[in-house]
Design an enzyme around this catalytic site. Structure first.
Site, mmCIF file in Angstrom:
data_model
loop_
_atom_site.group_PDB
_atom_site.id
_atom_site.type_symbol
_atom_site.label_atom_id
_atom_site.label_comp_id
_atom_site.label_asym_id
_atom_site.label_seq_id
_atom_site.Cartn_x
_atom_site.Cartn_y
_atom_site.Cartn_z
ATOM 1 N N ARG A 110 -15.626 -25.556 31.553
ATOM 2 C CA ARG A 110 -15.312 -26.068 32.882
ATOM 3 C C ARG A 110 -15.488 -27.582 32.974
ATOM 4 N NH1 ARG A 110 -18.067 -23.307 37.129
ATOM 5 N NH2 ARG A 110 -17.584 -21.402 36.016
ATOM 6 N N LYS B 14 -20.234 -32.073 8.548
ATOM 7 C CA LYS B 14 -20.123 -32.609 7.184
ATOM 8 C C LYS B 14 -21.208 -33.647 6.920
ATOM 9 C CE LYS B 14 -15.128 -32.081 7.464
ATOM 10 N NZ LYS B 14 -13.953 -32.862 7.877
ATOM 11 N N ARG C 156 -20.779 -35.018 25.875
ATOM 12 C CA ARG C 156 -21.829 -34.019 26.093
ATOM 13 C C ARG C 156 -22.526 -33.793 24.767
ATOM 14 N NH1 ARG C 156 -21.515 -28.350 29.187
ATOM 15 N NH2 ARG C 156 -21.753 -29.852 30.877
ATOM 16 N N HIS D 20 -27.221 -34.831 33.992
ATOM 17 C CA HIS D 20 -25.826 -34.417 34.097
ATOM 18 C C HIS D 20 -25.317 -35.063 35.388
ATOM 19 C CE1 HIS D 20 -22.167 -32.346 33.854
ATOM 20 N NE2 HIS D 20 -22.564 -31.088 33.771
#
Lengths: 432, 317
Positions: B58, B86, B108, B136
């Site tokens: 979302r 990697k 994020r 956030h």
């Protein structure tokens, strides 16, 4: 060579005093502390009221040999130590592989020989691979020169294993160094729990984790009678337990790192990984309590916990970054912050940095008396400077004091009467 | 009224007037998004890269839509399956992307502070789309816009934030924002899910849900973050639901016109009763999603404007 320190302020941690005089060093020993004039052929060092103190004996220096020589070699650590006024480095066994057999101990002893301008002694692991399951060959390694046994920041969680290690160590008179930190409570933690860690969203550990582990170790010491030193006591809540153990006659001493005496949790700021340490930095109240405990003598030893980490290990998100800080060269100037702040006197500082660690490990050094080994540091306690981490002699430059205003410069360092550092040529040392 | 920030790393760095500026602009975008022409060109020519080191549907969709509606070129990078596996470090990844000259970087990351670290190494505007348990910010801003539109104001409200506070970056950002806008904040949840030092946060703390909801104007539920837990926080989900799940009976303790919020995704029957979540008279959960797009459009426009000004000043010496 005979040395004559003229007009020098002498720090005597045993007499707990600072007095001005002239010092003669001859044949590697302190020959006189109140000489009137220099002997014939002596090299006269005019000190103009600068300070002469017993060289620092640093319990718990990590060198990257074997396993991480790119982070620190014996040579680079030795040069850093000499420049920092550290005359004896006592190395940690948390290497790769761990120093857990007489063969590895012999290897590092041989590797270090002739590489460092200062004295170097080694500690050995307490259990194989520092895994907390099997005891190392304590007897063989004592014979091979190990000065203490420790799993460094690994905690022996199995109390039965720990009890047997302590019992066996006691029979040989070996000193065991513990890391008081409850492994359950501290699992995954990278900061001290509290408002600051919570706002930063960092997993924290309660200071109680240190007290719990220390209490456990004290129970085991009471049971076994072993000689014990706590590598770092950093929380006020641990102090009553330490005081009680000493009052009960247990053979227990405790150390604290210079960082936990001079920095607190807020220094983490915006996730500055050079301030990520083991154990994590504490609250200001804890820091002040530790300084007071050093002043009273309850905490015996200040150490650097020198832990070199390369840039790659630190340039990571805070939780993933490697812990630890280099400190050999910033140890004394950081300690002098406490002196300039009026919190600790020079004799108190050198009691904890030189005298006590030497005596606890049964090493020469740490004393400012006639006949004592001339491991000495001459410094100007007032000289101000701003630290640039790229001037450090360590191969790794992960210092929390980068850009810090510090006061106090080492002018010269002597090991057994031989000069091993001179600040005037200080910057010219090749980077090993 | 102005907006000075170079990055949007957290609410901590925003002043109250910047928050108001951003919400006012977002209100305009809500109107635009509801109209037939959902397109503007304020980010025309700019490149927006969404880097999600943690799976998200979302939030990523919301940022992508916001960028596209403003005319930016948007690229999504799902980092969970990329070069980090990697062995590339976060900083190297950032420098690689930086060389592609993005203007807006939406990040994020599962670690607290990782977005701050990244922002130091790039010369575009960075938007934090959630870092570990830290912040956030766009979630708190969209919650603020939702509250302001539902309640007509964003001050002197009693807001109860309920549930898994310890693991929640949403709770931290909301706590800071609501505090800056002078609201009463209550944290409600089992003590094992409260962060340490919570008593010093300038809010009230309740472990009794009914007491915590008493008279609240806004009830903000949080998702129980089972993936961040390593055991022994709560005895079971059914006991949690019994004591802390929001249902009509517990909600009756709040103000009669209290609104119910949830940042999603919801665990129905764990922290919130499904019927209540769907009750259009109480729940504003769908509005929150709508406000999310508008708030992200506003944030990107304001950051892009500052970036353009900074670059123009640099170009003129």
């Amino acid at each position: 060579m005979t040395l004559f320190f003229q007009n020098v302020r002498i720090v005597d941690p045993e007499a707990e005093e600072v007095r001005t005089g002239n010092v003669i060093v001859d044949a590697g020993r302190i020959a006189a502390l109140d000489a009137a004039k220099p002997p014939r052929d002596a090299r006269v060092i005019e000190c103009a009221g600068r300070v002469l103190a017993p060289g620092i004996v640093d319990i718990g220096v990590q060198v990257g040999e074997p396993g991480a020589r790119h982070k620190e070699s014996f040579r680079s650590a030795g040069l850093a130590a000499a420049a920092g006024g550290v005359t004896t480095m006592v190395t940690r066994p948390d290497t790769d592989p761990a120093i857990d057999t007489p063969e590895v101990l012999e290897f590092v002893t041989r590797r270090a020989r002739g590489e460092t301008p200062v004295n170097i002694r080694h500690m050995a692991a307490l259990t194989r691979g520092r895994a907390g399951a099997e005891m190392v060959e304590i007897g063989f390694m004592l014979d091979a020169g190990a000065v203490a046994f420790t799993d460094a920041d690994h905690v022996v969680t199995d109390t039965r294993v720990m009890a047997r290690c302590l019992t066996y160590a006691r029979s040989l008179g070996a000193l065991v160094i513990g890391h008081p930190q409850d492994p359950g409570l501290s699992r995954g933690a990278v900061a001290t729990s509290g408002k600051f860690a919570s706002l930063r969203g960092l997993p924290g550990v309660s200071p109680m984790a240190e007290r719990m582990a220390f209490d456990r170790d004290m129970s085991l010491i009471e049971m076994t009678g072993a000689r014990y030193h706590a590598d770092q006591v950093t929380c006020a809540r641990t102090l009553p337990a330490l005081e009680r153990a000493k009052a009960n006659g247990l053979d227990v001493t405790a150390g604290v790192s210079i960082h936990h005496l001079t920095l607190n949790e807020f220094d983490l700021g915006e996730y500055r990984t050079f301030f990520k340490l083991t154990p994590p930095l504490r609250s200001e109240d804890d820091r002040v309590a530790m300084v007071e405990a050093v002043a009273s003598g309850l905490i015996d030893v200040i150490c650097s916990m020198h832990t070199p980490q390369d840039e790659e290990s630190k340039r990571l998100p805070f939780e993933e970054a490697a812990p630890g800080a280099v400190a050999l060269e910033t140890f004394l100037p950081a300690a002098l912050r406490l002196y300039h702040a009026g919190a600790l006197s020079l004799p108190q500082l050198f009691r904890a940095m030189s005298l006590n660690p030497a005596q606890r490990l049964g090493l020469p050094g740490g004393r400012m008396t006639e006949g004592a080994t001339a491991d000495l540091v001459l410094f100007d306690p007032d000289a101000p400077f701003v630290l640039d981490r790229f001037t450090l002699r360590s191969k790794s430059r992960n210092t929390p004091f980068d850009g810090a205003r510090l006061q106090g410069r080492v002018l010269a360092t002597f090991v057994a009467g031989e000069q091993v550092f001179d600040h005037r040529e200080g910057q010219d040392h090749a980077h090993a | 009224m102005s907006f000075r920030a170079r990055h949007l790393l957290g609410i901590e760095h925003l002043a109250a007037d910047e928050i108001v500026t951003l919400l006012d602009l977002a209100d305009e975008y809500v109107a635009m998004n509801r109209g037939p022409d959902k397109h503007s060109n304020v980010l025309s020519g700019m490149t927006q890269i969404n880097m999600f080191f943690e799976a998200s549907t979302r939030t990523q969709a919301s940022f992508e839509l916001a960028g596209k509606r403003l005319g930016a070129d948007v690229m999504n990078m799902s980092m969970a399956s990329s070069s980090l596996k990697k062995g590339e470090t976060l900083i190297d990844t950032a420098l690689t992307l930086n060389a592609m000259r993005p203007d807006l970087l939406v990040v994020r990351h599962p670690n607290s502070g990782a977005v701050n670290l990244l922002a130091e190494k790039v010369n575009c505007a960075v938007l934090n789309a959630g870092d570990g348990r830290h912040e956030h910010p766009t979630q708190a801003l969209l919650d603020a816009l939702t509250i302001r539109r539902a309640k007509g104001r964003l001050h002197r409200l009693t807001v109860a934030i309920c549930g898994d506070i310890a693991h929640s970056r949403v709770a931290r950002s909301n706590l800071i924002l609501l505090g800056k806008m002078e609201n009463r904040v209550r944290l409600v949840g089992p003590p094992t899910l409260m962060p340490a030092g919570v008593a010093d946060f300038g809010c009230e703390v309740f472990d009794d849900m009914r007491a915590g909801l008493e008279g609240a104007d806004v009830v903000m539920m949080l998702r129980l973050q089972r993936e961040r837990m390593d055991g022994a926080f709560i005895p079971s989900e059914r006991e949690y639901y019994h004591r802390y799940g929001l249902d009509a009976e517990k909600l009756a303790h709040a103000a009669p016109d209290a609104i119910v919020m949830h940042p999603g995704p919801m665990n129905r029957g764990v922290e919130i009763d499904g019927t209540l979540a769907d009750d259009i008279n109480r729940s504003v959960i769908q509005e929150q999603v709508e406000m999310g797009v508008a708030v992200r459009m506003a944030a990107m426009e304001l950051l892009a404007a500052n970036l353009r000004r900074e670059r123009a000043e640099a170009a003129h010496g």
